[in-house]
Design a protein around this motif. Structure first.
Motif, short mmCIF file in Angstrom:
data_model
loop_
_atom_site.label_atom_id
_atom_site.label_comp_id
_atom_site.label_asym_id
_atom_site.label_seq_id
_atom_site.Cartn_x
_atom_site.Cartn_y
_atom_site.Cartn_z
N THR A 1 2.99 13.86 -25.32
CA THR A 1 3.60 14.55 -26.46
C THR A 1 2.79 15.75 -26.92
O THR A 1 3.05 16.33 -27.98
N GLY A 2 1.79 16.11 -26.15
CA GLY A 2 1.07 17.35 -26.46
C GLY A 2 -0.11 17.19 -27.39
O GLY A 2 -0.54 18.16 -28.02
N SER A 3 -0.64 16.00 -27.51
CA SER A 3 -1.91 15.85 -28.22
C SER A 3 -2.95 15.41 -27.20
O SER A 3 -2.64 15.18 -26.03
N ALA A 4 -4.22 15.34 -27.63
CA ALA A 4 -5.27 15.14 -26.64
C ALA A 4 -6.41 14.28 -27.18
O ALA A 4 -6.64 14.21 -28.39
N THR A 5 -7.09 13.63 -26.25
CA THR A 5 -8.33 12.93 -26.56
C THR A 5 -9.41 13.52 -25.67
O THR A 5 -9.19 13.65 -24.46
N ALA A 6 -10.53 13.88 -26.28
CA ALA A 6 -11.63 14.42 -25.48
C ALA A 6 -12.89 13.61 -25.78
O ALA A 6 -13.14 13.21 -26.91
N ARG A 7 -13.64 13.34 -24.73
CA ARG A 7 -14.87 12.57 -24.88
C ARG A 7 -16.03 13.38 -24.32
O ARG A 7 -15.89 14.04 -23.29
N LEU A 8 -17.17 13.29 -25.02
CA LEU A 8 -18.33 14.07 -24.60
C LEU A 8 -19.56 13.19 -24.48
O LEU A 8 -19.63 12.09 -25.05
N GLY A 9 -20.54 13.71 -23.76
CA GLY A 9 -21.78 12.96 -23.54
C GLY A 9 -22.79 13.12 -24.66
O GLY A 9 -23.91 12.63 -24.56
N THR A 10 -22.40 13.82 -25.72
CA THR A 10 -23.29 14.03 -26.86
C THR A 10 -22.95 13.02 -27.96
O THR A 10 -22.04 12.21 -27.79
N ILE A 11 -23.63 13.08 -29.10
CA ILE A 11 -23.31 12.17 -30.20
C ILE A 11 -23.70 12.81 -31.54
O ILE A 11 -24.85 13.15 -31.76
N SER A 12 -22.72 12.96 -32.39
CA SER A 12 -22.96 13.56 -33.70
C SER A 12 -23.73 12.61 -34.59
O SER A 12 -23.53 11.39 -34.55
N GLN A 13 -24.63 13.17 -35.38
CA GLN A 13 -25.34 12.36 -36.38
C GLN A 13 -25.12 12.94 -37.76
O GLN A 13 -25.86 12.67 -38.70
#
Ligand code: MCN
Ligand code: CUM
Length: 804
Positions: free
Chosen positions: A511-523
């Motif tokens: 439906t035109g939305s997205a999930t993105a995953r990254l190797g970093t981590i927000s603090q």
């Protein structure tokens, strides 16, 4: 069709690059819906806590846990003897040294972990700690790194001096490494033959990142399925998984490491701590989940400290002020174990960025790492791997040189800046600065504060002071810093052998939305907000429709984590590159749908348009649906991409900071009248997030420069282990900051962005400190060590004879 002339509205909806988008994570943070490690509560969970050493250096004669084990609710007490059969009583550090997990025969710093008590709840564990009887025999304590290199007292009895350490030969039993860069002979010759030479010892004291949330973890070993799950405050969850696998022998796919929400990291949460190892072992032994959470004192006294660099500098120049050479020798106090979290090849981090923003023809730096009876660590607190120390060093040396030359310090900087036409610039210590325009930033900063007007006012103030009409002095603290962030090219930078690339994986849903995953981590840096913006601009889907996930090793692609302001330069680049892969496939799909050659299409914000036929287009939403709904010849179904990005170089953000400070000579109190901060971090993703980063970093810089320190007495007692003694600024002490920017893109980063998270700390500390020094320049002050708390500032005035 009217869509092709509503571009502004479409750009607005996209919330992409450059948008001051509100932080999406704040909805949960401000409404109590954050999920931190201590919020993880599992059935049957046990609690672990440490018996810690009251001594800084002592032999352990015996440990008696009988009374503790008799306390109802106590499950186990682990000591080094229990860990020995598993070979886990010591663990490797990130710096190539090893560290005791639990005291093995002796302790080397106050607060060191001696035994791990496991109980049914936290309070029982705390009571049991009091019941563990440890018999210590105290040993001579070494807190001074210079004394450490001459004394007969051997701190690390486990190490053989005749064997080289991780970074070459050791010249004394308390010596860790000598690390050198640059041409020593040529530098010494240049300095000796120069007209003007300034020499100074610049000390950047020991301090601590002190995040609001302390370190902690929950280890849960599921013996039936053979799976270990570890929740923790980890800035590098994948690296923790790899280390946990190597140490425990559990296969890496059977370990899941999860960094949930993190309440501030600031480098404190990069290293691997004994608490993690003990919680894992305790969970394996008991078959139950085990939680370990530090209290504030544990955190301040035993986890990664920051700085503690004694930097002896010599800088030379012509009479006109053109710098001819820079020499620096550092005595680096690493504490009891070398547990710095630097890239493997760099035991002093990127300290050799210490030529700063200046075109210095020849330079040398040598760093001696030294063991003392203090907590291990060193690389933490918005430091970009010792760049804080480097920037403080050069910005102090410039001030001292200005005094020696009897010259204005702003002018001295200006005539030595690397010019815009010199980029890419090769520094004497081996770096390739990617881009910069220092003169433009500097002139903008000086104009913004009316620098000339300030100098006039300052001179008048000095006269008024001498006439007895005022007791306050005016200090103008100047700094022009150059940062180096985005570690790093895999060929140069690794952590425990893992190359420092980073990653992003995107899945576009039908439906035109997205999930993105990254190797970093927000603090706290706002990655869920800003990485969505990078992607929005690349793939034409509004950042509101992109979920960003980080920190779960079962789902996120392998990455090296968040520190050294590397997320934007490395993972941000990976996001852009993954986005481009999506777009390339989307173009093929659009071409099929529009029945044209893919070369006949052009990208426009959120769609592909047929060249020359603006009413013929396919939006990303339509394309996403088609990817799942149509059988497109020659193309696989679906719309996903992954990028592992190895940056070709680091990025070199910079900035010009000016602090205007009033100092009361009789009380040593200060008032910050104005603080102007100009940052250049290349292409700006989210101006509001950048401003937040700058405000936070400046406030931490204020803390360090003006009061914060981890101080020890001669017996190695940590005198600042509570927030009564360790200064944390509140709204009361924090001044107003004026932020500004220039924008010099990085030529090698896909979107031109550089990091910014650590810049304000790197540039802030010298700005505050230089303001204090500058206030007293007219009265002969050259150098005085931080922190500039009221007492020390009063003492400066006193020693200069200003108290009559
Ligand atoms: N950003 C941007 N445009 C740029 C550069 C950065 O909009 N040109 C945004 C980024 O998208 C990101 C934030 O600014 O949301 C910080 O990005 P970056 O400079 O890449 O730094 P990291 O995300 O890698 O964060 C690490 C850095 C470090 S090393 C320390 S220490 C520190 C810091 O971030 N710790 C922090 N800032 C912190 N802020 C909070 N709230 N908490 C911490 O623990
Ligand atoms: Cu050196 S503090 Mo930050 O790199 O997490």
């Amino acid at each position: 069709m009217k869509d092709f002339d509503d571009r502004e509205e479409r750009v607005g909806k996209l919330k992409g690059l450059g948008c001051a988008r509100k932080r999406v994570e704040d909805a949960r943070f401000t409404q109590g819906k954050g999920n931190y490690v201590d919020d993880v509560k599992l059935p049957g969970m046990l609690f672990g806590d440490f018996v810690r050493s009251p001594y800084a250096h002592a032999r352990i004669k015996s440990i008696d846990a009988t009374a503790a084990l008799e306390l109802p609710g106590v499950i186990a007490v682990l000591t080094a003897e229990d860990l020995k059969p598993l070979n886990l009583h010591w663990m490797p550090t990130l710096a190539g040294d090893k560290q005791m997990v639990l005291a093995d025969g002796k302790v080397l710093f106050q607060g060191q972990e001696v035994a791990f008590v496991v109980a049914e709840d936290r309070y029982i564990a705390a009571d049991a700690i009091e019941l563990v009887e440890v018999d210590y025999e105290d040993l001579p304590v070494i807190v001074d790194p210079f004394e450490a290199l001459t004394t007969d007292v051997v701190l690390r009895e486990d190490l053989d001096t005749s064997e080289p350490g991780a970074h070459g030969p050791r010249k004394h039993h308390n010596h860790i490494f000598l690390w050198e860069e640059g041409d020593k002979t040529a530098t010494e010759q240049a300095i000796e033959s120069s007209e003007v030479v300034a020499e100074e010892m610049v000390y950047y004291h020991r301090t601590h990142p002190c995040p609001l949330e302390t370190c902690g973890c929950v280890a849960s070993m599921d013996k039936v399925n053979g799976k270990l799950t570890l929740w923790g405050t980890f800035q590098a969850p994948h690296v923790v998984r790899t280390v946990a696998s190597l140490l425990s022998g559990i296969a890496e796919h059977d370990i899941r490491v999860i960094s949930p929400d993190i309440g501030g990291g600031f480098g404190n949460k990069v290293g691997v701590y004994p608490g993690y190892v003990c919680a894992i072992v305790a969970s394996i032994v008991t078959g139950k989940p085990v939680k370990w959470i530090e209290d504030r004192m544990d955190n301040l006294m035993a986890t990664a400290f920051a700085r503690d660099y004694w930097m002896k500098g010599r800088i030379s120049a012509t009479k006109e002020g053109k710098i001819t050479g820079l020499h620096c020798h550092v005595t680096a106090d690493h504490g009891a174990f070398d547990a710095c979290a630097d890239p493997t090849k760099f035991p002093a981090g990127f300290f050799h960025i210490c030529t700063g923003s200046y075109d210095i023809p020849v330079a040398y730096v040598g760093v001696d790492g030294v063991y003392t009876n203090k907590a291990p660590g060193g690389v933490a607190y918005r430091c970009s791997f010792r760049v804080t120390e480097a920037a403080y060093f050069i910005e102090r040396m410039i001030e001292v040189l200005a005094i020696e030359l009897n010259m204005d310090a702003a002018e001295l900087r200006r005539i030595n800046f690397i010019r815009a036409d010199q980029f890419p610039y090769h520094s004497a210590l081996g770096w390739e600065y990617d881009s910069g325009d220092y003169h433009t930033a500097w002139d903008k900063a000086l104009a913004a504060v009316d620098y000339e007007g300030l100098r006039k006012e300052q001179a008048e103030r000095v006269e008024a002071f001498k006439r007895g009409e005022t007791r306050t002095l005016l200090g103008i603290g100047l700094t022009h810093f150059t940062e180096i962030v985005g570690a790093g090219p895999v060929k140069n930078c690794d952590i425990l052998g893992m190359g420092m690339f980073d990653s992003c994986e995107i899945r576009i849903h039908p439906t035109g939305s997205a999930t993105a995953r990254l190797g970093t981590i927000s603090q706290g840096q706002g990655h869920a907000t800003t990485f969505g913006q990078i992607l929005a601009s690349e793939i034409g889907i509004s950042s509101d429709n992109i979920t960003i996930e980080e920190g779960d090793t079962d789902t996120a692609p392998y990455g090296l984590g968040t520190y050294g302001s590397r997320s934007t330069p490395v993972a941000g680049a990976a996001a852009a590159m993954a986005g481009r892969k999506i777009r390339a496939k989307a173009q093929m799909i659009a071409a099929y749908l529009l029945e044209v050659h893919d070369g006949d299409l052009e990208w426009d914000i959120d769609r592909f348009v047929v060249k020359g036929a603006p009413d013929r287009f396919k939006t990303m939403t339509e394309i996403a649906y088609a990817a799942y709904n149509q059988a497109i010849p020659g193309l696989e179904p679906g719309l996903e991409a992954v990028s592992y990005y190895d940056p070709p170089n680091m990025t070199y953000p910079f900035g010009a900071y000016i602090c205007v400070m009033e100092i009361d000579v009789d009380t040593g109190e200060h008032k910050i009248r104005q603080f102007y901060a100009l940052d250049d971090c290349g292409t700006r993703i989210n101006p509001m997030v950048i401003e937040g980063q700058v405000h936070g970093g400046l406030t931490e810089a204020l803390a360090i420069a003006m009061g914060q320190e981890i101080a020890y007495d001669d017996l190695g007692n940590c005198k600042t282990g509570t927030l009564m003694d360790f200064f944390l600024p509140t709204a009361v002490e924090t001044p107003h900051y004026t932020t500004d920017h220039t924008e010099t893109p990085s030529p090698h980063h896909p979107i031109g962005a550089k990091g910014v998270g650590e810049s304000p700390n790197v540039g802030g500390v010298p700005a505050f400190s230089n303001a204090v020094h500058d206030a007293f320049r007219a009265f002969g002050l050259r150098q005085s060590h931080m922190p500039h708390d009221h007492w020390r500032v009063w003492k400066i005035a006193h020693d200069l004879g200003l108290h009559g």
